[in-house]
Scaffold this motif. Structure first.
Motif, PDB file in Angstrom:
ATOM      1  N   UNK A 140      23.750 -20.349  -8.741  1.00  0.00           N
ATOM      2  CA  UNK A 140      22.795 -21.453  -8.877  1.00  0.00           C
ATOM      3  C   UNK A 140      23.547 -22.685  -9.382  1.00  0.00           C
ATOM      4  N   UNK A 141      23.246 -23.874  -8.843  1.00  0.00           N
ATOM      5  CA  UNK A 141      24.043 -25.055  -9.204  1.00  0.00           C
ATOM      6  C   UNK A 141      23.837 -25.561 -10.632  1.00  0.00           C
ATOM      7  N   UNK A 142      22.676 -25.311 -11.231  1.00  0.00           N
ATOM      8  CA  UNK A 142      22.406 -25.956 -12.524  1.00  0.00           C
ATOM      9  C   UNK A 142      21.935 -25.026 -13.636  1.00  0.00           C
ATOM     10  N   UNK A 143      21.527 -23.796 -13.323  1.00  0.00           N
ATOM     11  CA  UNK A 143      21.023 -22.886 -14.359  1.00  0.00           C
ATOM     12  C   UNK A 143      22.098 -21.860 -14.707  1.00  0.00           C
ATOM     13  N   UNK A 144      22.236 -21.598 -15.980  1.00  0.00           N
ATOM     14  CA  UNK A 144      23.265 -20.650 -16.430  1.00  0.00           C
ATOM     15  C   UNK A 144      22.941 -19.228 -15.961  1.00  0.00           C
ATOM     16  N   UNK A 145      23.982 -18.523 -15.472  1.00  0.00           N
ATOM     17  CA  UNK A 145      23.905 -17.076 -15.198  1.00  0.00           C
ATOM     18  C   UNK A 145      22.981 -16.661 -14.055  1.00  0.00           C
ATOM     19  N   UNK A 146      22.537 -17.611 -13.228  1.00  0.00           N
ATOM     20  CA  UNK A 146      21.690 -17.232 -12.089  1.00  0.00           C
ATOM     21  C   UNK A 146      22.567 -17.103 -10.841  1.00  0.00           C
ATOM     22  N   UNK A 147      22.492 -15.938 -10.203  1.00  0.00           N
ATOM     23  CA  UNK A 147      23.328 -15.649  -9.043  1.00  0.00           C
ATOM     24  C   UNK A 147      22.454 -15.124  -7.913  1.00  0.00           C
ATOM     25  N   UNK A 148      22.710 -15.591  -6.701  1.00  0.00           N
ATOM     26  CA  UNK A 148      21.968 -15.137  -5.523  1.00  0.00           C
ATOM     27  C   UNK A 148      22.881 -14.279  -4.662  1.00  0.00           C
ATOM     28  N   UNK A 149      22.332 -13.159  -4.172  1.00  0.00           N
ATOM     29  CA  UNK A 149      23.079 -12.346  -3.204  1.00  0.00           C
ATOM     30  C   UNK A 149      22.192 -12.104  -1.986  1.00  0.00           C
ATOM     31  N   UNK A 150      22.837 -11.919  -0.833  1.00  0.00           N
ATOM     32  CA  UNK A 150      22.102 -11.573   0.382  1.00  0.00           C
ATOM     33  C   UNK A 150      22.875 -10.470   1.091  1.00  0.00           C
ATOM     34  N   UNK A 151      22.133  -9.484   1.594  1.00  0.00           N
ATOM     35  CA  UNK A 151      22.794  -8.332   2.199  1.00  0.00           C
ATOM     36  C   UNK A 151      22.346  -8.082   3.615  1.00  0.00           C
ATOM     37  N   UNK A 152      22.999  -7.098   4.242  1.00  0.00           N
ATOM     38  CA  UNK A 152      22.628  -6.712   5.605  1.00  0.00           C
ATOM     39  C   UNK A 152      21.320  -5.935   5.623  1.00  0.00           C
ATOM     40  N   UNK A 153      20.727  -5.687   4.439  1.00  0.00           N
ATOM     41  CA  UNK A 153      19.376  -5.139   4.402  1.00  0.00           C
ATOM     42  C   UNK A 153      18.352  -6.278   4.528  1.00  0.00           C
ATOM     43  N   UNK A 154      18.860  -7.501   4.827  1.00  0.00           N
ATOM     44  CA  UNK A 154      18.041  -8.707   5.028  1.00  0.00           C
ATOM     45  C   UNK A 154      17.310  -9.156   3.761  1.00  0.00           C
ATOM     46  N   UNK A 155      17.734  -8.626   2.625  1.00  0.00           N
ATOM     47  CA  UNK A 155      17.125  -9.003   1.348  1.00  0.00           C
ATOM     48  C   UNK A 155      17.910 -10.131   0.693  1.00  0.00           C
ATOM     49  N   UNK A 156      17.190 -11.018   0.030  1.00  0.00           N
ATOM     50  CA  UNK A 156      17.804 -11.998  -0.871  1.00  0.00           C
ATOM     51  C   UNK A 156      17.391 -11.596  -2.282  1.00  0.00           C
ATOM     52  N   UNK A 157      18.378 -11.382  -3.156  1.00  0.00           N
ATOM     53  CA  UNK A 157      18.059 -11.023  -4.546  1.00  0.00           C
ATOM     54  C   UNK A 157      18.663 -12.078  -5.469  1.00  0.00           C
ATOM     55  N   UNK A 158      17.877 -12.520  -6.431  1.00  0.00           N
ATOM     56  CA  UNK A 158      18.372 -13.474  -7.433  1.00  0.00           C
ATOM     57  C   UNK A 158      18.449 -12.745  -8.766  1.00  0.00           C
ATOM     58  N   UNK A 159      19.625 -12.824  -9.395  1.00  0.00           N
ATOM     59  CA  UNK A 159      19.926 -12.042 -10.591  1.00  0.00           C
ATOM     60  C   UNK A 159      20.117 -12.955 -11.795  1.00  0.00           C
ATOM     61  N   UNK A 160      19.836 -12.392 -12.968  1.00  0.00           N
ATOM     62  CA  UNK A 160      20.330 -12.985 -14.210  1.00  0.00           C
ATOM     63  C   UNK A 160      21.541 -12.147 -14.618  1.00  0.00           C
ATOM     64  N   UNK A 161      22.745 -12.684 -14.445  1.00  0.00           N
ATOM     65  CA  UNK A 161      23.928 -11.858 -14.719  1.00  0.00           C
ATOM     66  C   UNK A 161      24.128 -11.685 -16.223  1.00  0.00           C
ATOM     67  N   UNK A 162      23.440 -12.494 -17.035  1.00  0.00           N
ATOM     68  CA  UNK A 162      23.522 -12.326 -18.484  1.00  0.00           C
ATOM     69  C   UNK A 162      22.811 -11.074 -18.959  1.00  0.00           C
ATOM     70  N   UNK A 163      21.861 -10.587 -18.153  1.00  0.00           N
ATOM     71  CA  UNK A 163      21.164  -9.341 -18.509  1.00  0.00           C
ATOM     72  C   UNK A 163      21.416  -8.262 -17.465  1.00  0.00           C
ATOM     73  N   UNK A 164      21.995  -8.653 -16.332  1.00  0.00           N
ATOM     74  CA  UNK A 164      22.270  -7.681 -15.276  1.00  0.00           C
ATOM     75  C   UNK A 164      21.037  -7.264 -14.497  1.00  0.00           C
ATOM     76  N   UNK A 165      19.943  -8.037 -14.618  1.00  0.00           N
ATOM     77  CA  UNK A 165      18.706  -7.593 -13.957  1.00  0.00           C
ATOM     78  C   UNK A 165      18.379  -8.483 -12.764  1.00  0.00           C
ATOM     79  N   UNK A 166      17.692  -7.877 -11.800  1.00  0.00           N
ATOM     80  CA  UNK A 166      17.199  -8.623 -10.646  1.00  0.00           C
ATOM     81  C   UNK A 166      15.919  -9.333 -11.056  1.00  0.00           C
TER      82      UNK A 166
END
Length: 441
Positions: A140-166
């Motif tokens: 994420x460009x402006x929020x701390x610890x927010x990460x987006x992933x996209x997979x071949x399961x066609x899902x987009x998941x946004x995570x808080x890497x500070x807690x490790x949770x989706x």
């Protein structure tokens, strides 16, 4: 015809130059995976390149200053059990990098400031939630610890890497996602997909807020990026397999703002965007050239500036954030071109005679401080990047440790008097959707 024929622009004469051989990085075994990623990620401290590795996936991380030949025993970052498909440096901490892989996971790594003396095999956090390979990872460009992933399961998941949770999971894509780009404040992202649709998604509402079928009529992969002012720049192919670029207003997807045919080459065009200059650099995989354009408010809206050509075709490309360029040389961009066995930095410079700081070339640029915390973003807040001055150049701060506080699943429940044995375990919340079951299949 009172208007001058030649458009005024300070970027009209930007010229590219490959650095001297000894300032490149040699003997790098660039990954042979056919995935359409750039294989390369840069920040003011480090160069990271996805490399060939036996048994699993690995990438190389070098301090930017460590040019020349790379020792063949130089330690790698290893930890994925399948090939690494994409990597991205955290915009708010130059020592944190995220990677994703065919092994269905994404991982976040803490890289020490010095050259590595031994391989890094312990990620700070492993993100398990995808059931197929994960091909896109983007912070994420402006929020701390927010990460987006996209997979071949066609899902987009946004995570808080500070807690490790989706935090958010979206399944609006019926097919493979080719590219994802956040807008400037991270309130929306746009995607291109194998179903030939360009979508604009609002992750916190978990919905697609705008979409356009076939912004490019060809069936080959498209790419899309948000520009500074909220338009969307796309690359794709015409029905006749000509490469094409487009500029779109997502509030009115009917007609393009601009549509421009380029050539008949077949490599996907990867766009790299400089928000400060409103310029786009287009690097085709397998091309030996980089074309660059300026996006403006007057027709034709996307202005071709020039082409930088070199002899060998590129396998991938990295793009230095603006704060990492050399202001004393009027360098406005630096790209890192991957070849089969090496990486060549290419500097893009505006020729000026003066040694003074050129204010007009360097407006304040996005700095390394996040504008808000993960929770604030999740609660609906939007903030533009916090800007820093480029006057006097930029010094990266020292390494800060990323702390991950795993949340205890039970703590989030209201306390009741019942003992654990009588609790219906099915009512316990599962962290991040099905991550527990999916990750260990």
């Amino acid at each position: 015809m009172s208007r001058s024929i030649v458009r005024q622009s300070k970027f009209r004469h930007v010229f590219g130059q490959t650095v001297k051989a000894e300032q490149g990085y040699d003997d790098i075994r660039v990954s042979k995976v056919t995935w359409d990623s750039s294989f390369c990620a840069i920040n003011p401290k480090f160069l990271a390149v996805i490399v060939e590795s036996s048994g699993g996936g690995a990438f190389l991380v070098l301090p930017i200053s460590k040019t020349g030949r790379v020792d063949k025993n130089y330690p790698l970052v290893i930890g994925h059990s399948g090939p690494v498909l994409d990597i991205d440096w955290c915009p708010h901490d130059d020592n944190i990098l995220a990677s994703c892989s065919e092994d269905c996971t994404a991982m976040v790594w803490q890289i020490p400031d010095h050259s590595l003396t031994r391989p890094i095999s312990d990620p700070v956090v492993v993100l398990e939630g995808h059931s197929k390979r994960v091909g896109i990872v983007t912070w994420h460009p402006t929020a701390r610890n927010i990460l987006l992933t996209a997979g071949s399961d066609n899902l987009v998941i946004i995570w808080n890497v500070g807690t490790g949770e989706a935090l958010i999971s979206m399944d609006d894509h019926p097919d493979l996602i080719y590219s994802i780009s956040w807008n400037r404040n991270g309130s929306l992202f746009c995607t291109t997909c194998k179903d030939r649709r360009l979508r604009v998604c609002d992750p916190r509402k978990r919905e697609v807020v705008a979409e356009r079928l076939a912004p490019h009529e060809g069936i080959r992969p498209m790419r899309a990026i948000f520009t500074r002012d909220g338009n969307i720049f796309t690359t794709g192919f015409t029905r006749m397999s000509q490469r094409e670029l487009g500029l779109w207003d997502p509030t009115n997807f009917e007609e393009p703002i601009a549509l421009l045919e380029l050539d008949t080459s077949n490599g996907v065009l990867l766009p790299y965007y400089d928000a400060d200059a409103n310029m786009v650099y287009l690097c085709g995989k397998g091309d030996s050239s980089i074309r660059y354009f300026e996006i403006t408010e007057e027709p034709p809206y996307v202005h071709y500036l020039n082409t930088f050509s070199s002899k060998e075709p590129q396998r991938g490309m990295g793009f230095m954030p603006k704060r990492g360029v050399d202001v004393t040389k009027c360098e406005i961009a630096r790209l890192f071109k991957l070849l089969d066995k090496k990486c060549e930095p290419i500097t893009m410079t505006v020729p000026r005679k003066s040694d003074l700081f050129q204010d007009d070339l360097y407006p304040d640029t996005a700095g390394p401080e996040p504008a808000m915390e993960a929770e604030e973003w999740l609660d609906g807040r939007d903030e533009d990047p916090i800007l820093v001055s480029m006057r006097g150049g930029y010094m990266p701060p020292k390494s800060r440790e990323l702390k991950v506080a795993k949340k205890n699943v039970l703590e989030s429940r209201p306390t009741t008097r019942r003992s654990m044995s009588t609790l219906d375990t099915n009512s316990l919340p599962v962290v991040g959707g099905d991550s527990e079951s999916e990750g260990h299949k």
